[in-house]
Every structure is written in C-alpha cells, then in structure tokens.
Enzyme design. Structure first.
Site, PDB file in Angstrom:
ATOM      1  N   TYR A 146      13.064 -42.450  -8.076  1.00  0.00           N
ATOM      2  CA  TYR A 146      13.961 -42.315  -6.930  1.00  0.00           C
ATOM      3  C   TYR A 146      14.037 -43.599  -6.112  1.00  0.00           C
ATOM      4  O   TYR A 146      15.058 -43.886  -5.505  1.00  0.00           O
ATOM      5  CB  TYR A 146      13.482 -41.190  -6.012  1.00  0.00           C
ATOM      6  CG  TYR A 146      13.978 -39.816  -6.389  1.00  0.00           C
ATOM      7  CD1 TYR A 146      13.681 -39.278  -7.639  1.00  0.00           C
ATOM      8  CD2 TYR A 146      14.716 -39.054  -5.504  1.00  0.00           C
ATOM      9  CE1 TYR A 146      14.126 -38.019  -7.980  1.00  0.00           C
ATOM     10  CE2 TYR A 146      15.167 -37.792  -5.842  1.00  0.00           C
ATOM     11  CZ  TYR A 146      14.866 -37.278  -7.079  1.00  0.00           C
ATOM     12  OH  TYR A 146      15.310 -36.033  -7.407  1.00  0.00           O
ATOM     13  N   LYS A 196       3.227 -36.768 -18.386  1.00  0.00           N
ATOM     14  CA  LYS A 196       3.866 -37.018 -19.689  1.00  0.00           C
ATOM     15  C   LYS A 196       3.181 -38.240 -20.288  1.00  0.00           C
ATOM     16  O   LYS A 196       3.814 -39.267 -20.565  1.00  0.00           O
ATOM     17  CB  LYS A 196       5.380 -37.247 -19.466  1.00  0.00           C
ATOM     18  CG  LYS A 196       6.215 -37.412 -20.713  1.00  0.00           C
ATOM     19  CD  LYS A 196       6.455 -36.124 -21.476  1.00  0.00           C
ATOM     20  CE  LYS A 196       7.201 -36.387 -22.770  1.00  0.00           C
ATOM     21  NZ  LYS A 196       7.254 -35.200 -23.649  1.00  0.00           N
ATOM     22  N   ASP A 228       6.884 -31.057 -20.122  1.00  0.00           N
ATOM     23  CA  ASP A 228       7.844 -30.239 -20.879  1.00  0.00           C
ATOM     24  C   ASP A 228       7.254 -28.877 -21.212  1.00  0.00           C
ATOM     25  O   ASP A 228       7.901 -27.838 -21.063  1.00  0.00           O
ATOM     26  CB  ASP A 228       8.348 -30.988 -22.131  1.00  0.00           C
ATOM     27  CG  ASP A 228       7.246 -31.635 -22.958  1.00  0.00           C
ATOM     28  OD1 ASP A 228       6.073 -31.621 -22.521  1.00  0.00           O
ATOM     29  OD2 ASP A 228       7.549 -32.148 -24.046  1.00  0.00           O
ATOM     30  N   ASP A 252      11.130 -32.699  -8.767  1.00  0.00           N
ATOM     31  CA  ASP A 252      12.500 -32.280  -8.460  1.00  0.00           C
ATOM     32  C   ASP A 252      12.935 -31.211  -9.452  1.00  0.00           C
ATOM     33  O   ASP A 252      13.479 -30.167  -9.078  1.00  0.00           O
ATOM     34  CB  ASP A 252      13.441 -33.492  -8.526  1.00  0.00           C
ATOM     35  CG  ASP A 252      14.875 -33.105  -8.207  1.00  0.00           C
ATOM     36  OD1 ASP A 252      15.073 -32.350  -7.235  1.00  0.00           O
ATOM     37  OD2 ASP A 252      15.783 -33.535  -8.929  1.00  0.00           O
ATOM     38  N   ASP A 256      13.028 -26.805  -8.940  1.00  0.00           N
ATOM     39  CA  ASP A 256      14.247 -26.007  -9.097  1.00  0.00           C
ATOM     40  C   ASP A 256      14.017 -24.880 -10.101  1.00  0.00           C
ATOM     41  O   ASP A 256      14.573 -23.790  -9.967  1.00  0.00           O
ATOM     42  CB  ASP A 256      15.431 -26.871  -9.562  1.00  0.00           C
ATOM     43  CG  ASP A 256      16.272 -27.349  -8.377  1.00  0.00           C
ATOM     44  OD1 ASP A 256      15.676 -27.640  -7.318  1.00  0.00           O
ATOM     45  OD2 ASP A 256      17.501 -27.435  -8.504  1.00  0.00           O
TER      46      ASP A 256
HETATM   47  C1  IPM Z   1      15.644 -31.855  -3.565  1.00  0.00           C
HETATM   48  C2  IPM Z   1      17.048 -32.331  -3.785  1.00  0.00           C
HETATM   49  C3  IPM Z   1      17.114 -33.825  -3.473  1.00  0.00           C
HETATM   50  C4  IPM Z   1      16.186 -34.527  -4.433  1.00  0.00           C
HETATM   51  C5  IPM Z   1      18.516 -34.437  -3.546  1.00  0.00           C
HETATM   52  C6  IPM Z   1      19.490 -33.676  -2.693  1.00  0.00           C
HETATM   53  C7  IPM Z   1      18.494 -35.893  -3.172  1.00  0.00           C
HETATM   54  O1  IPM Z   1      17.469 -32.050  -5.069  1.00  0.00           O
HETATM   55  O2  IPM Z   1      15.151 -31.972  -2.428  1.00  0.00           O
HETATM   56  O3  IPM Z   1      15.026 -31.382  -4.519  1.00  0.00           O
HETATM   57  O4  IPM Z   1      16.587 -34.849  -5.562  1.00  0.00           O
HETATM   58  O5  IPM Z   1      15.036 -34.758  -4.071  1.00  0.00           O
HETATM   59 MG    MG Z   2      16.072 -30.948  -6.188  1.00  0.00          MG
END
Ligand code: IPM
Ligand code: MG
Length: 366
Positions: A146, A196, A228, A252, A256
């Site tokens: 990032y 990894k 993975d 990240d 999710d």
């Molecule tokens: C998160 C989001 C952010 C990230 C984006 C919106 C920049 O997906 O907080 O997980 O990738 O960190």
């Molecule tokens: Mg995210």
C-alpha cells in the site's frame, strides 16, 4: 470528570446516517457516566473534495491530530461521481491512506464476531458455525504494498510497465506482532501467523520476527499458516482461529472474507491503533447506491464506538453493554433491508429505528 475530544468524520454515502446512530449511543454513554465527550465534526472523503477541493482538508487534519480518538464513517461515491475526481484526489488514495499514515495507526483490529444470535446472517452451515465464531484479525495498516514506492512507465522494449514495492523493516513488523501477542494473552493464547514464505522474502523476515517476539510470550502457541490455505480454512473450519496477524494486503483480503463469514461487511467494525492515536471505522464501504435511504444497518458504526470505548477510553463494561444491546435487537428479530430480505420472518426497520432500539436496549443495562 474525564473529558475526551472525538473527531467525527461522517464520510460519504451511508456514512452520515450510520454515524448519526453511533453518536446517539455515544450521547447515552456520556449521560450515564462520569465522562464528557466533545464531538468535533469534520469533512472527509468525496463530499469533502466537492465542498473544499480536498478529501482530507487541512482543517480536518488539525481536528484529528488534536482529538483523543477519531470516529470515521465510510467514504467513496458511485463510479460515475468518482470519475469526476482526479485520480490522485480520490478518497481512498488521498484521504484514507493519508489518514492512516498521518495518525500512524499501524494496527488494524477487525473482529469477525458471529455469536449465535447472528448465525442466521452467515452463509456457512450451522455445523461449521457451531456455537459461534469469534476471530480477531490483526492487519498491519501503514506498510507493505500500500505504501511502497511505485513506478509506472514504458520499458526498454516500449511496453507499459508498473512496479510496486512491498517493504517492511523489522521494527514495523515487531510492533504489530506485539499487538497480536498482547491480544492473544487476553484471549485464547493461540496466534495464527499468516504468511506466504514459500514465495515472498517479506514473509521470511516477517516469520523470523514473529519467532523472535514469541520468546517474550512463552504462553502463546504460534501456528504459521500460509495465506492461501488460511482463506480455505476460514470457510471450512473458522472456529480453529482466534487471533490472526498479517501484513497489510493479506489483511485487506482476508478481513473482507471475514465479512463473508458473517454474511455482510456491515457486521464488521474495526479499530486502527497507533502509539498515540486511534481511529475507528466500519470495514465496509459507503454503499452509495443506498446512501440517504435510511436502510443501512448501523451495526459496524456502533460497534466501532464500542471498540473506541474499550480501546481508547478503557470503558470496558460499557463497551460490552453496547455489543450486547446490538445482539438483543437482532435476537428480537429486527433487521434492516441491507442485511435481510423482507418476509423472512424479520421485523424490518429503518437505520434510525435500529439505532433507537440499540439505545433502548442499552438503557436496560444500567
Ligand atoms: C479497507 C478498505 C481500504 C483498504 C480501501 C478503501 C483503501 O478496503 O479498509 O479494507 O484497502 O485498506
Ligand atoms: Mg478492504
């Protein structure tokens, strides 16, 4: 009386409406405790860009820097609206990442918390959920891909190319790993280190540091897990995980997936912690398609307040009370349109009504 300043960044899309509900909860906590919250609202995100020409205005920076904690709503607008913002001023690149760097909030705590009362939201089978899932995903938040150097250009063969770098030094790794071990000591004393190292050198160093830091926490069992495979195991047997630690990009993606386990990212608050600063935000986006419709669930925004009370203000009991109040609203059958389909036996209510019910439940806890 303790006095805290909280910067409130409502953000875009559903941000303002879910923030409003979170503020209701803060007000009740303030009213019944020996504490005063000074709330300072500031523009942030795409809306701030359209109002002030920048998604993270200097005035907002100053408010965040002076605050004891920041409560941030989701940011971002629709694809079409975003197209009107120059790429380098879009809120993800020009607001969220700079906020993280500015406050140096390197530790991102994302609970994947699915108590029995929320199990019906999850797509996982009941036998996999068992008596509930409770994972703390810890993501490094200010390093890695990032924030590494980036290069875009045309190479010697005339081909367009791009180069992004993944960089960590041992100090950056050690500090997030310490955060993870401390969480483990307060929980089940098992750490899943996500890596990894069969491909990435960054993971080789990462794992070395994990082993070194582990010596200071002899009670914690460390299990090294390839990222993975971890993704698969999160579906097949999520209950084996308690605390998971990982670098920025892995975090990240896997967090999710955590939202997928819960049935919605709308059920995922988070805390972003540094040595001297902290900000709290839902893990989800701003859902511009339903913004302003009063149908988004404020759970992750209110949950972010619960995390703030625990981690920034040491108000553990009230934090727990908020979590419990939200669970009881769900177990009474209430839900919102973003989370549930009408007609499935749910009592469908609006964003503000959900917030009101949480407040009513919360009142019962004193
Ligand atoms: C998160 C989001 C952010 C990230 C984006 C919106 C920049 O997906 O907080 O997980 O990738 O960190
Ligand atoms: Mg995210």
């Amino acid at each position: 009386m303790k006095k805290y300043t909280i910067a409130i960044l409502p953000g875009d899309g559903i941000g303002p409406e879910v923030t409003r509900e979170a503020v209701k909860v803060l007000k009740l906590i303030e009213a019944r405790n020996d504490v005063e919250f000074e709330l300072q609202e500031a523009p942030f995100g795409a809306s701030a860009y359209f109002e002030q020409g920048h998604p993270f205005p200097e005035s907002t920076k100053a408010i965040c820097a002076a605050a004891d904690a920041v409560l941030k709503g989701p940011v971002g607008l629709s694809y079409e609206a975003t197209e009107k913002i120059p790429v380098d001023l879009r809120p993800e690149r020009a607001a969220i990442l700079p906020l993280r760097k500015f406050l140096n909030t390197y530790a991102n705590l994302r609970p994947v918390y699915l108590p029995k009362g929320l199990a019906h939201f999850s797509p996982l089978k009941p036998e996999i959920i068992g008596d509930g899932i409770d994972i703390m995903m810890i993501r490094e938040l200010v390093g890695g891909l990032y924030f590494g150097e980036k290069e875009v250009g045309v190479n010697a063969r005339g081909l367009r190319y791009v180069k992004e770098t993944l960089e960590y030094d041992e100090e950056q790794i050690a500090r997030i790993v310490h955060v993870a071990f401390k969480q483990c000591m307060a929980r089940k004393k098992v750490l899943h280190n996500i890596h990894k190292n069969n491909v990435l050198k960054s993971s080789v160093l990462w794992n070395e540091i994990v082993e070194e830091v582990a010596k200071q926490y002899p009670e914690v069992e460390v299990r090294h897990q390839l990222v993975d495979a971890a993704a698969t195991l999160l579906c097949l047997n999520p209950r084996q995980f308690d605390v998971m630690v990982m670098e920025n990009m892995f975090g990240d993606i896997l967090s999710d997936q955590g939202g997928g386990i819960l049935g919605s990212l709308g059920l995922m608050p988070s805390a972003c912690l540094g040595e001297t600063s902290a900000y709290y935000e839902p893990s989800h986006g701003s859902a511009p398609d339903i913004g302003g419709k009063n149908i988004a669930n404020p759970y992750s925004m209110i949950g972010s307040v619960a995390m703030m009370l625990e981690l920034s203000f040491d108000m553990r009991e009230e934090s727990r009370n908020i979590w419990n109040a939200m669970q009881s609203v769900f177990t009474q059958g209430y839900s919102t349109l973003d989370l549930s389909k009408p007609g499935s036996g749910v009592k469908m209510i609006a964003t503000d009504a959900f917030g009101d019910r949480v407040v009513e439940e919360l009142k019962k806890s004193r």
